[in-house]
Design a protein around this motif. Sequence first.
Motif, mmCIF file in Angstrom:
data_model
loop_
_atom_site.group_PDB
_atom_site.id
_atom_site.type_symbol
_atom_site.label_atom_id
_atom_site.label_comp_id
_atom_site.label_asym_id
_atom_site.label_seq_id
_atom_site.Cartn_x
_atom_site.Cartn_y
_atom_site.Cartn_z
ATOM 1 N N ASN A 117 -66.764 37.087 -25.711
ATOM 2 C CA ASN A 117 -67.958 36.747 -24.956
ATOM 3 C C ASN A 117 -68.804 38.010 -24.780
ATOM 4 N N HIS A 118 -70.050 37.841 -24.386
ATOM 5 C CA HIS A 118 -70.983 38.967 -24.247
ATOM 6 C C HIS A 118 -71.015 39.835 -25.512
ATOM 7 N N PRO A 119 -71.003 39.249 -26.728
ATOM 8 C CA PRO A 119 -70.995 40.086 -27.928
ATOM 9 C C PRO A 119 -72.327 40.800 -28.119
ATOM 10 N N ASN A 120 -72.261 42.000 -28.702
ATOM 11 C CA ASN A 120 -73.468 42.755 -29.059
ATOM 12 C C ASN A 120 -73.855 42.369 -30.482
ATOM 13 N N VAL A 121 -74.969 41.653 -30.623
ATOM 14 C CA VAL A 121 -75.338 41.017 -31.889
ATOM 15 C C VAL A 121 -76.715 41.498 -32.335
ATOM 16 N N ARG A 127 -78.405 40.247 -42.614
ATOM 17 C CA ARG A 127 -77.026 39.964 -42.232
ATOM 18 C C ARG A 127 -76.880 40.120 -40.718
ATOM 19 N N ILE A 128 -75.884 39.440 -40.145
ATOM 20 C CA ILE A 128 -75.642 39.486 -38.709
ATOM 21 C C ILE A 128 -74.503 40.460 -38.431
ATOM 22 N N TYR A 129 -74.759 41.389 -37.529
ATOM 23 C CA TYR A 129 -73.758 42.367 -37.117
ATOM 24 C C TYR A 129 -73.288 42.046 -35.697
ATOM 25 N N VAL A 130 -71.978 42.067 -35.496
ATOM 26 C CA VAL A 130 -71.374 41.966 -34.170
ATOM 27 C C VAL A 130 -70.635 43.272 -33.929
ATOM 28 N N LEU A 131 -71.087 44.030 -32.937
ATOM 29 C CA LEU A 131 -70.548 45.358 -32.656
ATOM 30 C C LEU A 131 -69.870 45.354 -31.284
ATOM 31 N N GLY A 132 -68.721 44.699 -31.233
ATOM 32 C CA GLY A 132 -67.953 44.640 -30.001
ATOM 33 C C GLY A 132 -68.447 43.587 -29.037
ATOM 34 N N GLY A 133 -67.725 43.424 -27.954
ATOM 35 C CA GLY A 133 -68.027 42.453 -26.921
ATOM 36 C C GLY A 133 -66.921 42.523 -25.882
ATOM 37 N N LEU A 134 -66.678 41.414 -25.182
ATOM 38 C CA LEU A 134 -65.630 41.355 -24.166
ATOM 39 C C LEU A 134 -64.675 40.205 -24.469
ATOM 40 N N SER A 135 -63.415 40.350 -24.045
ATOM 41 C CA SER A 135 -62.444 39.268 -24.106
ATOM 42 C C SER A 135 -61.205 39.725 -23.358
ATOM 43 N N ALA A 164 -64.119 54.952 -30.218
ATOM 44 C CA ALA A 164 -63.537 54.960 -28.876
ATOM 45 C C ALA A 164 -64.485 55.635 -27.900
ATOM 46 N N GLY A 165 -64.685 54.988 -26.756
ATOM 47 C CA GLY A 165 -65.603 55.499 -25.746
ATOM 48 C C GLY A 165 -66.968 54.869 -25.794
ATOM 49 N N LEU A 166 -67.312 54.238 -26.926
ATOM 50 C CA LEU A 166 -68.613 53.569 -27.058
ATOM 51 C C LEU A 166 -68.489 52.056 -26.950
ATOM 52 N N GLU A 167 -67.264 51.541 -26.867
ATOM 53 C CA GLU A 167 -67.076 50.093 -26.821
ATOM 54 C C GLU A 167 -67.584 49.538 -25.492
ATOM 55 N N ARG A 168 -68.245 48.393 -25.557
ATOM 56 C CA ARG A 168 -68.689 47.646 -24.376
ATOM 57 C C ARG A 168 -69.253 46.314 -24.831
ATOM 58 N N GLY A 169 -69.465 45.407 -23.865
ATOM 59 C CA GLY A 169 -70.168 44.160 -24.116
ATOM 60 C C GLY A 169 -71.402 44.104 -23.251
#
Length: 363
Positions: A117-121, A127-135, A164-169
Amino acid sequence: MKKPPTTARAAITLLLSGALGLSLATPVQAHPGHHHPPVTPAPTTDPVYGAGWKPLLDIAGGPRQEHSVAAIGGDVYVIGGIVPATSGGVVTTDRVEVYDTRRGTWRNAAPLPVAMNHPNVAVAGGRIYVLGGLSGGASWQALRDSFVYEPRLDRWQPLPPVPAGLERGSAAVGVHGGTIYLAGGMRTLTPGPDGLQDTVATVSAYHAATGRWTTLPDLPEARDHVAGAIVKGTFYVLGGRDRGQANVRDTVYAMDLQALAGGWTNRAPMPTARGGIAFAAVGDRIYTFGGEGNVVDGVNTVFGQTEAYDTRTDRWQRLAPMPVPRHGTAAVAVGGTIYSPGGGNLGGGAPVATHDAYRPAWR
């Protein structure tokens, strides 16, 4: 329809009445010293379609909230989010559904390899990029998982994980010159009273062609559930909240992507401080819809406001409100029309399948 995943990583069951509500403190409506310029009032009557709202076919797979959207051609992709669980509450989903704006029909697409959920899109190079999110389980945590979707093949491919350190949603996301920019977001969302919301001010860029990440100047203050758009080479970050559902903000920050050393500057604040906003840019204007953090008699409710920011004049205009006020939705523009599927019509987790479109008159 494929059932939502039930793995520990993908699913979490919550009470719908208070699923995401963590703090019901009085919202901060503005920062001290902010000057609110005159705001153009809304029309006295709602405009006809072509200049206002139109109901569309509900999401075929049912209610969806805390998802993201992306547009390729005439197709609007609804990606991830939360959906009602068969046992009550909600679960994080891997579902991807596509609305064909030309035919007015829905279809399924290949699901996300990892439910979030809350994916960074973002869309770059078709093309569609998904760069992390929450779960997660009892607490939603930031994921480093990243993927790219090729629409011609209906296939997701893995990318190297977010550093590492840049991950978030729930970050503000924009695209310029093949680079995807992320601002703010949250690393943790623990449902329930006083649950942790770890909001960040981090700003970073992902270069789609090379897969390289760079770090940029932080936002002046941490933000999540925030609006973000890039207009003519300037990244705008609007509203949002800071470590709490009701701790909403009216700030507007801007950074010239050609002069990064200049950092962030303040622009005219939003007429209505809001978090959980849907937003889309059309031409020189950024349109913001709905949101959460409207505390009435101690109860967290949603906003119905539609407000547009003119990047040329640094002014806001109030427009006809959402027919179905909601938060945790998302919006995207296709051919000058803004599509907004799903969201929650109550504070916290309350997914709906509502889908409507807004065609700006102020252009």
